[in-house]
Design an enzyme around this catalytic site. Structure first.
Site, PDB file in Angstrom:
ATOM      1  N   ARG A   1     -24.823   6.422   9.991  1.00 18.33           N
ATOM      2  CA  ARG A   1     -24.501   5.935   8.650  1.00 18.33           C
ATOM      3  C   ARG A   1     -24.724   7.032   7.615  1.00 18.33           C
ATOM      4  NH1 ARG A   1     -22.619   1.196   9.615  1.00 18.33           N
ATOM      5  NH2 ARG A   1     -23.675  -0.059  11.170  1.00 18.33           N
ATOM      6  N   ASP A   2     -23.805   7.109   6.658  1.00 22.03           N
ATOM      7  CA  ASP A   2     -23.937   8.061   5.563  1.00 22.03           C
ATOM      8  C   ASP A   2     -25.078   7.610   4.656  1.00 22.03           C
ATOM      9  OD1 ASP A   2     -23.322   9.308   2.828  1.00 22.03           O
ATOM     10  OD2 ASP A   2     -21.785  10.227   4.081  1.00 22.03           O
TER      11      ASP A   2
ATOM     12  N   HIS B   1     -17.228  16.911  10.370  1.00 15.63           N
ATOM     13  CA  HIS B   1     -17.607  15.505  10.426  1.00 15.63           C
ATOM     14  C   HIS B   1     -16.499  14.658   9.830  1.00 15.63           C
ATOM     15  CE1 HIS B   1     -19.210  17.254   6.701  1.00 15.63           C
ATOM     16  NE2 HIS B   1     -19.132  16.057   6.135  1.00 15.63           N
TER      17      HIS B   1
ATOM     18  N   HIS C   1     -15.506  11.202   8.110  1.00 13.14           N
ATOM     19  CA  HIS C   1     -16.028  10.067   7.364  1.00 13.14           C
ATOM     20  C   HIS C   1     -15.202   8.849   7.752  1.00 13.14           C
ATOM     21  CE1 HIS C   1     -18.391  12.329   4.256  1.00 13.14           C
ATOM     22  NE2 HIS C   1     -17.568  13.297   4.640  1.00 13.14           N
TER      23      HIS C   1
END
Length: 120
Positions: free
Chosen positions: A37-38, A106, A108
């Site tokens: 999770r961001d 990465h 998102h």
């Protein structure tokens, strides 16, 4: 470092997450990718999916390890299936000028709300 893989970069936050040195809410891990999770979510679903090995950009990853990129996209879909009805936006920033702040590729995975177009 663009175009090359670094086995270990001590300043790479994401390699430190993969190694378990930095805490993260891991939602998926396998032999190729890790998803977490961001910490500053921009949507109800905001997960980062990264390769375990370091490549700076998505183009670098595609050129050097296309199977890992395919796995990254498949994991993004699995997460979206589980958390946002299968709909998602997958964003890669490649370069500081477009918002890349960690130079370890990465994706998102964003979902769980309506998005507008164009983004930004």
């Amino acid at each position: 470092m663009s175009g090359t893989r670094a086995e270990r970069a001590p300043d790479d936050l994401f390699l430190r997450i993969v190694a378990g040195e930095v805490p993260a809410e891991i939602v998926h891990a396998d032999d190729l990718v890790v998803a977490f999770r961001d910490v500053n979510p921009q949507a109800p679903l905001h997960v980062l999916v990264i390769p375990r090995e370091r490549y700076e950009t998505v183009a670098d990853l595609a050129a050097a390890a296309p199977a890992t990129l395919a796995r990254l996209v498949a994991v993004a879909q699995q997460i979206a299936d589980a958390e946002s009805g299968g709909e998602f936006r997958l964003v890669f920033n490649s370069g500081a000028g477009v918002g890349q702040s960690v130079f370890h590729v990465h994706g998102h995975v964003l979902g769980g709300r309506d998005f507008t177009w164009p983004p930004g």
